[in-house]
Design a protein around this motif. Structure first.
Motif, PDB file in Angstrom:
ATOM      1  N   CYS A  38       0.835  -1.211   0.000  1.00 42.86           N
ATOM      2  CA  CYS A  38       0.000   0.000   0.000  1.00 42.86           C
ATOM      3  C   CYS A  38       0.866   1.256   0.000  1.00 42.86           C
ATOM      4  O   CYS A  38       0.563   2.222  -0.717  1.00 42.86           O
ATOM      5  N   ILE A  41       2.161   1.771  -3.430  1.00 46.76           N
ATOM      6  CA  ILE A  41       1.115   2.305  -4.311  1.00 46.76           C
ATOM      7  C   ILE A  41       0.965   3.812  -4.103  1.00 46.76           C
ATOM      8  O   ILE A  41       0.883   4.581  -5.074  1.00 46.76           O
ATOM      9  N   LEU A  76       0.192  -0.796 -10.907  1.00 44.46           N
ATOM     10  CA  LEU A  76      -0.459  -2.069 -11.220  1.00 44.46           C
ATOM     11  C   LEU A  76       0.321  -3.255 -10.656  1.00 44.46           C
ATOM     12  O   LEU A  76      -0.274  -4.206 -10.144  1.00 44.46           O
ATOM     13  N   VAL A  79      -0.649  -3.466  -7.060  1.00 48.52           N
ATOM     14  CA  VAL A  79      -2.051  -3.884  -6.919  1.00 48.52           C
ATOM     15  C   VAL A  79      -2.187  -5.374  -7.202  1.00 48.52           C
ATOM     16  O   VAL A  79      -2.867  -6.106  -6.464  1.00 48.52           O
ATOM     17  N   SER A  83      -3.369  -8.461  -4.731  1.00 50.95           N
ATOM     18  CA  SER A  83      -4.365  -9.465  -5.132  1.00 50.95           C
ATOM     19  C   SER A  83      -3.852 -10.871  -4.860  1.00 50.95           C
ATOM     20  O   SER A  83      -4.581 -11.725  -4.336  1.00 50.95           O
TER      21      SER A  83
END
Length: 112
Positions: A38, A41, A76, A79, A83
């Motif tokens: 996080c 990001i 991405l 992210v 996932s």
């Protein structure tokens, strides 16, 4: 290649990439890894934002779309890794996206 195949390919590439990295660098606990991802990001999003002319007090510069795309792909990567950390596959991502997209659309129809 359809979109699910493309997302499966991206997930596979990310898993292979992460095998190259010393896992101790990102953390042993899943919560710690997600927190660090996080943070990454957020910083990559700031790098993307810095390519825009958001500083109204400065003279504007030319927007570098290629660099913006590179920063977006950096985001991405992180992210996709989150996932993976959450145990999501391509179908899970599509399902969760579709569910949230429907909620967002409904909100817009109701004047959100």
């Amino acid at each position: 290649m359809d979109s699910m195949d493309a997302l499966d390919t991206i997930l596979k590439m990310q898993r292979e990439y992460m095998e190259m990295i010393d896992s101790r660098r990102i953390g042993e606990r899943r919560e710690e890894r997600i927190s660090k991802l996080c943070t990454a990001i957020i910083h990559e999003a700031c790098e993307l934002q810095n390519l825009t002319n958001w500083k109204w007090w400065k003279s504007p510069s030319i927007f570098d779309e290629e660099k913006a795309r590179e920063e977006l792909i950096d985001i991405l990567h992180f992210v996709i890794q989150i996932s993976i950390e959450l145990g999501m596959d391509a179908k899970d991502i599509l399902s969760a996206y579709a569910r949230k997209n429907a909620i967002n659309r409904e909100r817009q129809l109701k004047g959100y």
